[in-house]
Design a protein around this motif. Structure first.
Motif, short mmCIF file in Angstrom:
data_model
loop_
_atom_site.label_atom_id
_atom_site.label_comp_id
_atom_site.label_asym_id
_atom_site.label_seq_id
_atom_site.Cartn_x
_atom_site.Cartn_y
_atom_site.Cartn_z
N LYS A 272 57.58 6.57 -0.83
CA LYS A 272 58.27 7.90 -0.43
C LYS A 272 59.70 6.53 -0.26
CE LYS A 272 55.51 10.87 0.58
NZ LYS A 272 55.82 11.82 -0.91
N TYR A 314 69.20 16.72 0.56
CA TYR A 314 67.99 16.80 0.72
C TYR A 314 67.07 16.24 0.02
CZ TYR A 314 64.20 20.36 -1.40
OH TYR A 314 63.02 20.65 -2.37
N GLU A 317 66.09 13.49 2.29
CA GLU A 317 65.27 13.76 4.14
C GLU A 317 63.83 13.94 3.91
OE1 GLU A 317 66.95 17.44 5.08
OE2 GLU A 317 68.64 16.93 5.46
N ARG A 318 63.49 14.20 2.34
CA ARG A 318 62.24 14.56 1.70
C ARG A 318 61.65 13.65 1.19
NH1 ARG A 318 64.81 19.17 1.94
NH2 ARG A 318 63.28 21.10 3.01
#
Ligand code: CMC
Length: 390
Positions: A272, A314, A317-318
């Motif tokens: 992440k 986009y 956030e992910r």
């Protein structure tokens, strides 16, 4: 089935214990047997890494030279195994040939179908790590309709592979040291990554006590998909489309955001944050192109696309960042390796990891056959209906 936990994609299931590779996806940390990936990448070689992953410790100088000599001794294919290539059509995908021929190795080494000692395992591992490179190069030559180039035992692991890929009769291919080093780095960075799809497949197949050749061949098949080892070629196709003016980088991102397309080489089940392998490969691609004096417009496009994506909410956030596949293809391209070989290159690199995981599974006495359950959603009971009444 009430007590079964529904976990699609095994997002939260740990089916084994493993001491091979440590990943911290939040912090972008990757370690092989405890050694940080950046140290291994800058100071080690692929064969040294293979030993480390499989046997758990860095090899001594003597162990590594014996291992390398063993790899040279195993580099040829049995002539009958070589004849398997004659059965494949011209233009056949090298990944299909690779998985088939690696599995067929089991016919040529029946004594290694059951591994009962460390010595037998060592022999089987050496055979696979050495021969996979010959099989891979032969798969490419066959797919191109070119004559096979036999391996040369005087050459190092990576140099020998490039020789089998690109030498022609009476003209030995002599890559620069930078090219050889870049290939070794590429393979090293792909050598293991804990329970990814292909490695889990190898462990699952191995858990039924299937042999090592069959198990790693199953890993090759799992790797082929576009969401896994096929992503590096997917990145290249995407960059080429932009380069040919078919889409702008912004249009590509827009399609990805509309879920019509996945931004290839972006996102990861575990990372992440920035994939630490992508950091190293980006720099390595840049250095290689500079040293070879090559200009590649696709490198500039990749960097532009990355910058646009990282600035876009986009992707932020992910937590979607470049993964190992985003820049790796640029290195392969600089080495003149064609796109259909990209997943094959990944497979050569991942082989030590698959072998290490297969052995770990094999050694965990009392380890259970992998056998997940399911949440049944079909008809529970129906009476058989004769043809006339359907
Ligand atoms: N482009 C656009 N959106 C994405 C991407 C992407 N590359 N990756 C994930 N997303 C979105 C996804 O649509 C989802 O959005 P939402 O929450 O709105 O539904 C969210 O991010 C989470 O994605 P996911 O599919 O649930 O994540 P996953 O862990 O199941 O999938 C992945 C991981 C690697 C398969 C995925 O990120 C992907 O398809 N990436 C592109 C293919 C790729 O580069 N694969 C190589 C992976 S690394 C090396 C390897 O394993 O071979």
């Amino acid at each position: 089935t009430g007590c079964i936990t529904y976990d699609p994609g095994y997002m939260n299931t740990g089916p084994c214990k493993s001491a091979i590779t440590f990943v911290d996806g939040e912090q972008g940390i990757l370690r092989y047997r405890g050694y940080p990936i950046d140290q291994i990448a800058s100071r080690g070689s692929f064969t040294e890494t293979a030993w480390l992953l499989i046997f758990g410790e860095l090899p001594t100088r003597e162990q590594l030279s014996r291992f390398s000599a063993g790899l040279c001794a195993e580099e040829l294919l049995h002539e009958d195994l070589r004849h398997h290539f004659e059965g494949f059509p011209p233009g056949g995908h090298p990944m299909a040939m690779l998985s088939a021929v690696v599995n067929s190795m089991g016919c040529y080494h029946p004594d290694l179908l059951e591994i009962e000692s460390k010595g037998e395992f060592y022999l089987a591992a050496s055979k696979i790590i050495s021969k996979v490179r010959t099989i891979a190069a032969f798969s490419y030559r066959k797919s191109m309709g070119l004559p096979f180039m036999y391996p040369n035992p005087a050459l190092s692991y990576c140099r020998n592979f490039l020789h089998m890929m690109f030498s022609i009769p009476h003209k030995h291919y002599d890559p620069s040291p930078e090219a050889v080093r870049a290939l070794s780095l590429f393979l090293t960075l792909h050598a293991d990554h804990e329970q990814n799809c292909s490695t889990s497949t190898v462990r699952m197949v191995g858990s039924s006590q299937a042999n090592l050749f069959a198990s790693v061949s199953a890993g090759i098949c799992a790797l082929w998909g576009r969401l896994h080892g096929g992503a590096n070629a997917g990145v290249m196709e995407m960059l080429e489309q932009i380069s040919e003016g078919k889409r702008t980088p912004r249009e590509v991102l827009e399609l990805a955001k509309q879920k019509k397309f996945r931004l290839m080489g972006f996102g990861h089940r575990i990372y992440k944050s920035y994939d630490p392998r992508a950091v190293i490969l980006k720099q390595a691609a840049h250095d290689l192109l500079t040293k070879l004096g090559k200009l590649d417009r696709l490198m500039d496009i990749a960097m532009e696309l990355e910058a646009l994506a990282l600035a876009d909410p986009y992707f932020a956030e992910r937590k979607l960042y470049p993964n190992v596949d985003f820049y790796s293809g640029l290195i392969l391209r600089a080495l003149n390796i064609p796109m259909q070989m990209f997943p094959v290159m990944f497979a050569i690199g991942r082989m030590p990891g698959w072998i290490a995981h297969w052995y770990e599974e094999h050694q965990q006495h009392g380890s259970k056959i992998h056998r997940p359950r399911q949440i049944f959603t079909g008809q529970v009971l129906r009476d058989y209906v004769p043809f006339d009444e359907r």
